[in-house]
Design a protein around this motif. Structure first.
Motif, PDB file in Angstrom:
ATOM      1  N   TRP A 227      18.977 -13.959   1.308  1.00  0.00           N
ATOM      2  CA  TRP A 227      20.157 -13.657   2.116  1.00  0.00           C
ATOM      3  C   TRP A 227      21.452 -13.610   1.314  1.00  0.00           C
ATOM      4  CZ3 TRP A 227      24.171 -17.121   2.250  1.00  0.00           C
ATOM      5  CH2 TRP A 227      23.890 -18.434   1.841  1.00  0.00           C
ATOM      6  N   TRP A 228      21.509 -14.344   0.201  1.00  0.00           N
ATOM      7  CA  TRP A 228      22.755 -14.409  -0.565  1.00  0.00           C
ATOM      8  C   TRP A 228      22.826 -13.364  -1.680  1.00  0.00           C
ATOM      9  CZ3 TRP A 228      21.135 -15.266  -5.466  1.00  0.00           C
ATOM     10  CH2 TRP A 228      20.010 -16.086  -5.681  1.00  0.00           C
ATOM     11  N   LYS A 229      21.847 -12.508  -1.777  1.00  0.00           N
ATOM     12  CA  LYS A 229      21.787 -11.550  -2.891  1.00  0.00           C
ATOM     13  C   LYS A 229      23.017 -10.645  -2.949  1.00  0.00           C
ATOM     14  CE  LYS A 229      18.810  -7.889  -4.759  1.00  0.00           C
ATOM     15  NZ  LYS A 229      17.449  -7.305  -4.711  1.00  0.00           N
ATOM     16  N   ILE A 230      23.340  -9.951  -1.875  1.00  0.00           N
ATOM     17  CA  ILE A 230      24.453  -9.012  -1.879  1.00  0.00           C
ATOM     18  C   ILE A 230      25.791  -9.726  -2.073  1.00  0.00           C
ATOM     19  CG2 ILE A 230      25.657  -7.214  -0.588  1.00  0.00           C
ATOM     20  CD1 ILE A 230      22.882  -6.427  -1.666  1.00  0.00           C
ATOM     21  N   PRO A 231      26.053 -10.840  -1.349  1.00  0.00           N
ATOM     22  CA  PRO A 231      27.315 -11.555  -1.605  1.00  0.00           C
ATOM     23  C   PRO A 231      27.489 -11.988  -3.060  1.00  0.00           C
ATOM     24  CG  PRO A 231      26.361 -12.306   0.455  1.00  0.00           C
ATOM     25  CD  PRO A 231      25.328 -11.421  -0.192  1.00  0.00           C
ATOM     26  N   VAL A 232      26.410 -12.451  -3.681  1.00  0.00           N
ATOM     27  CA  VAL A 232      26.499 -12.868  -5.087  1.00  0.00           C
ATOM     28  C   VAL A 232      26.768 -11.671  -5.990  1.00  0.00           C
ATOM     29  CG1 VAL A 232      25.090 -13.671  -7.038  1.00  0.00           C
ATOM     30  CG2 VAL A 232      25.195 -15.017  -4.933  1.00  0.00           C
ATOM     31  N   LEU A 233      26.149 -10.548  -5.698  1.00  0.00           N
ATOM     32  CA  LEU A 233      26.386  -9.354  -6.509  1.00  0.00           C
ATOM     33  C   LEU A 233      27.841  -8.900  -6.400  1.00  0.00           C
ATOM     34  CD1 LEU A 233      23.129  -7.289  -5.837  1.00  0.00           C
ATOM     35  CD2 LEU A 233      23.744  -8.543  -7.912  1.00  0.00           C
TER      36      LEU A 233
ATOM     37  N   LEU B 242      18.493 -23.529  -5.507  1.00  0.00           N
ATOM     38  CA  LEU B 242      18.930 -23.913  -6.850  1.00  0.00           C
ATOM     39  C   LEU B 242      19.496 -22.696  -7.574  1.00  0.00           C
ATOM     40  CD1 LEU B 242      19.103 -26.149  -8.978  1.00  0.00           C
ATOM     41  CD2 LEU B 242      16.820 -25.475  -9.754  1.00  0.00           C
ATOM     42  N   ASP B 243      18.836 -21.554  -7.388  1.00  0.00           N
ATOM     43  CA  ASP B 243      19.312 -20.296  -7.975  1.00  0.00           C
ATOM     44  C   ASP B 243      20.724 -19.991  -7.478  1.00  0.00           C
ATOM     45  OD1 ASP B 243      19.421 -17.911  -9.333  1.00  0.00           O
ATOM     46  OD2 ASP B 243      17.583 -17.102  -8.480  1.00  0.00           O
ATOM     47  N   LEU B 244      20.953 -20.138  -6.176  1.00  0.00           N
ATOM     48  CA  LEU B 244      22.284 -19.884  -5.622  1.00  0.00           C
ATOM     49  C   LEU B 244      23.328 -20.814  -6.237  1.00  0.00           C
ATOM     50  CD1 LEU B 244      24.247 -18.585  -3.625  1.00  0.00           C
ATOM     51  CD2 LEU B 244      23.437 -20.217  -1.889  1.00  0.00           C
ATOM     52  N   ALA B 245      22.962 -22.078  -6.398  1.00  0.00           N
ATOM     53  CA  ALA B 245      23.895 -23.033  -7.004  1.00  0.00           C
ATOM     54  C   ALA B 245      24.275 -22.604  -8.413  1.00  0.00           C
ATOM     55  CB  ALA B 245      23.275 -24.433  -7.017  1.00  0.00           C
ATOM     56  N   TRP B 246      23.285 -22.156  -9.187  1.00  0.00           N
ATOM     57  CA  TRP B 246      23.558 -21.699 -10.549  1.00  0.00           C
ATOM     58  C   TRP B 246      24.403 -20.431 -10.552  1.00  0.00           C
ATOM     59  CZ3 TRP B 246      23.702 -24.465 -14.558  1.00  0.00           C
ATOM     60  CH2 TRP B 246      22.779 -25.468 -14.809  1.00  0.00           C
ATOM     61  N   GLN B 247      24.143 -19.527  -9.609  1.00  0.00           N
ATOM     62  CA  GLN B 247      24.929 -18.291  -9.535  1.00  0.00           C
ATOM     63  C   GLN B 247      26.399 -18.602  -9.256  1.00  0.00           C
ATOM     64  OE1 GLN B 247      23.703 -15.387 -10.352  1.00  0.00           O
ATOM     65  NE2 GLN B 247      21.525 -15.894 -10.343  1.00  0.00           N
ATOM     66  N   VAL B 248      26.648 -19.464  -8.280  1.00  0.00           N
ATOM     67  CA  VAL B 248      28.025 -19.831  -7.936  1.00  0.00           C
ATOM     68  C   VAL B 248      28.699 -20.546  -9.107  1.00  0.00           C
ATOM     69  CG1 VAL B 248      29.465 -21.245  -6.410  1.00  0.00           C
ATOM     70  CG2 VAL B 248      27.552 -19.920  -5.461  1.00  0.00           C
ATOM     71  N   PHE B 249      27.951 -21.443  -9.745  1.00  0.00           N
ATOM     72  CA  PHE B 249      28.481 -22.166 -10.905  1.00  0.00           C
ATOM     73  C   PHE B 249      28.847 -21.200 -12.027  1.00  0.00           C
ATOM     74  CE2 PHE B 249      27.658 -24.116 -15.067  1.00  0.00           C
ATOM     75  CZ  PHE B 249      28.567 -25.170 -15.041  1.00  0.00           C
ATOM     76  N   SER B 250      27.975 -20.240 -12.306  1.00  0.00           N
ATOM     77  CA  SER B 250      28.225 -19.278 -13.385  1.00  0.00           C
ATOM     78  C   SER B 250      29.454 -18.423 -13.109  1.00  0.00           C
ATOM     79  CB  SER B 250      26.999 -18.380 -13.584  1.00  0.00           C
ATOM     80  OG  SER B 250      25.876 -19.135 -13.985  1.00  0.00           O
ATOM     81  N   ILE B 251      29.599 -17.978 -11.863  1.00  0.00           N
ATOM     82  CA  ILE B 251      30.752 -17.158 -11.498  1.00  0.00           C
ATOM     83  C   ILE B 251      32.039 -17.957 -11.636  1.00  0.00           C
ATOM     84  CG2 ILE B 251      31.891 -15.997  -9.564  1.00  0.00           C
ATOM     85  CD1 ILE B 251      29.034 -15.198  -8.618  1.00  0.00           C
TER      86      ILE B 251
ATOM     87  N   VAL C 168      22.714  -9.193 -13.968  1.00  0.00           N
ATOM     88  CA  VAL C 168      22.714 -10.337 -13.052  1.00  0.00           C
ATOM     89  C   VAL C 168      21.268 -10.652 -12.702  1.00  0.00           C
ATOM     90  CG1 VAL C 168      23.523 -11.298 -10.865  1.00  0.00           C
ATOM     91  CG2 VAL C 168      24.927  -9.612 -12.073  1.00  0.00           C
ATOM     92  N   GLY C 169      20.763 -11.749 -13.239  1.00  0.00           N
ATOM     93  CA  GLY C 169      19.367 -12.101 -13.011  1.00  0.00           C
ATOM     94  C   GLY C 169      19.219 -13.472 -12.394  1.00  0.00           C
ATOM     95  N   SER C 170      18.009 -13.770 -11.962  1.00  0.00           N
ATOM     96  CA  SER C 170      17.725 -15.072 -11.376  1.00  0.00           C
ATOM     97  C   SER C 170      17.830 -16.162 -12.438  1.00  0.00           C
ATOM     98  CB  SER C 170      16.323 -15.077 -10.768  1.00  0.00           C
ATOM     99  OG  SER C 170      15.990 -16.360 -10.294  1.00  0.00           O
ATOM    100  N   GLN C 171      18.413 -17.294 -12.059  1.00  0.00           N
ATOM    101  CA  GLN C 171      18.530 -18.419 -12.983  1.00  0.00           C
ATOM    102  C   GLN C 171      17.609 -19.577 -12.618  1.00  0.00           C
ATOM    103  OE1 GLN C 171      22.537 -19.405 -14.327  1.00  0.00           O
ATOM    104  NE2 GLN C 171      23.355 -17.574 -13.347  1.00  0.00           N
ATOM    105  N   ALA C 172      16.903 -19.430 -11.500  1.00  0.00           N
ATOM    106  CA  ALA C 172      15.909 -20.424 -11.099  1.00  0.00           C
ATOM    107  C   ALA C 172      14.855 -19.720 -10.258  1.00  0.00           C
ATOM    108  CB  ALA C 172      16.560 -21.566 -10.322  1.00  0.00           C
ATOM    109  N   PRO C 173      13.995 -18.928 -10.891  1.00  0.00           N
ATOM    110  CA  PRO C 173      12.992 -18.150 -10.145  1.00  0.00           C
ATOM    111  C   PRO C 173      12.136 -19.018  -9.227  1.00  0.00           C
ATOM    112  CG  PRO C 173      13.072 -17.476 -12.445  1.00  0.00           C
ATOM    113  CD  PRO C 173      13.911 -18.713 -12.333  1.00  0.00           C
ATOM    114  N   GLY C 174      11.978 -18.549  -8.000  1.00  0.00           N
ATOM    115  CA  GLY C 174      11.152 -19.273  -7.047  1.00  0.00           C
ATOM    116  C   GLY C 174      11.847 -20.426  -6.356  1.00  0.00           C
TER     117      GLY C 174
END
Length: 261
Positions: A151-157, A68-77, A58-64
Motif C-alpha cells: 500500500w505504501w509503494k506509490i507514496p514512497v516513490l 520494516l521496509d517502510l521504516a527504512w524507506q522513510v529513514f533513508s528519505i 529505489v529498491g526494497s531494503q527489507a525484502p519480505g
C-alpha cells in the motif's frame, strides 16, 4: 535576469566558505559522485555488456518484511535531506536564508507552472536519449523502482522523487553557485562545475547517465540565472522523477519499449 554577483559579508572569509562548501559536498552529492565512479568502474570491468546490467534507483531494503521496509524507506528519505537542513542553517547564519536561492513558498503557482513546462520538455527528451544510449551499449538498464506491491509503494516513490529534487537543486544549483560566486569563480566556470557535479553522481548509470545529466545541469543553471529561483527546478525535477518512478511501476512488463532489469 539573475546573475551570480555576491559579496562576502564580514566574517565570511574565503577560506571558511571554501571549507564549508567542501564539507557540504562531502556529506552529500560530492560523496555520491565518488561512489558512482566506483560503481561505474565495477560495471565496465564486469563481464557482459552494460545494457545487460541493471541500476536500481529505489529498491526494497527489507525484502519480505513490508513494515520494516517502510521504516527504512522513510529513514533513508529523511536522512538524505539532512544536507539540505545544513545548507538552510548556513544560509541563515549568513543572514539571507533559503529565499536567497529562491527555495520558498512566495510564488508556488509560478514555480509549479514553470516546473511543469520544463519537465514536459526534459522528461520526453531524456527518455528518448536514455533508450538510444542504452541500445548503443553506453548505459546500464535503469530500473527506477523494485519495491514490493504494498500500500505504501506509490507514496514512497513520490516522496523519493521529491527528496531527490530538493537535495539536488538546492545543493547543486542554489547553494553551490552562490558559494562559487562568492569565491570569485566566473559564471562559465561555475556553470561547468555545477553541470559536472550533477553528471558525476549519475555515472553509476553509465556514460549516458553522465552526459545526459550534465546537459540537464547546464539547462538548469541557465534557467536558475534567468529566474533567480530553484523553486521551478525542484518542481520540474520532482515531476520528472515521479513520472519515471510511478510510470515504471505501472508499465514495467506491460509495454515492449520499456527495458526492465
Amino acid at each position: 535576469m539573475h546573475t551570480e554577483s555576491y559579496e562576502v559579508e564580514a566574517g565570511f572569509e574565503r577560506r571558511t566558505l571554501r571549507s564549508e562548501t567542501l564539507i557540504v559536498l562531502a556529506l552529500s552529492l560530492g560523496a555520491s559522485g565518488v561512489s558512482a565512479l566506483i560503481d561505474f568502474i565495477g560495471s565496465v570491468t564486469r563481464p557482459g555488456a552494460l545494457k545487460d546490467q541493471a541500476a536500481t534507483l529505489v529498491g526494497s531494503q527489507a525484502p519480505g518484511r513490508p513494515w520494516l521496509d517502510l521504516a527504512w524507506q522513510v529513514f533513508s528519505i529523511a536522512t538524505a535531506l539532512a544536507p539540505v537542513a545544513l545548507v538552510a542553517h548556513l544560509l541563515a547564519r549568513e543572514r539571507v536564508g533559503m529565499p536567497a536561492i529562491g527555495f520558498d513558498l512566495t510564488r508556488p503557482r509560478l514555480d509549479l507552472a514553470r516546473g511543469a513546462a520544463v519537465a514536459a520538455v526534459i522528461g520526453g527528451t531524456g527518455l528518448a536519449f536514455y533508450l538510444g544510449v542504452r541500445a548503443a551499449g553506453f548505459n546500464l538498464t535503469v530500473v527506477p523502482e523494485s519495491l514490493p506491491d504494498v500500500w505504501w509503494k506509490i507514496p514512497v516513490l513520490i516522496a523519493s522523487a521529491i527528496q531527490n529534487a530538493v537535495l539536488e537543486e538546492v545543493i547543486v544549483v542554489g547553494y553551490f553557485l552562490r558559494r562559487l560566486g562568492q569565491l570569485g569563480w566566473s559564471p562559465n566556470a561555475a556553470l561547468a562545475a555545477s553541470a559536472l557535479l550533477r553528471g558525476s553522481y549519475h555515472l553509476y548509470q553509465g556514460v549516458g547517465g553522465f552526459v545526459g545529466n550534465m546537459v540537464m545541469g547546464v539547462v538548469f543553471v541557465l534557467l536558475y540565472r534567468r529566474w533567480g529561483r530553484v523553486g521551478p527546478l525542484v518542481a520540474a525535477h520532482s515531476l520528472i522523477d515521479t513520472v519515471a518512478f510511478v510510470g515504471y511501476a505501472l508499465l514495467a512488463g506491460k509495454v515492449g519499449w520499456l527495458p526492465t532489469g
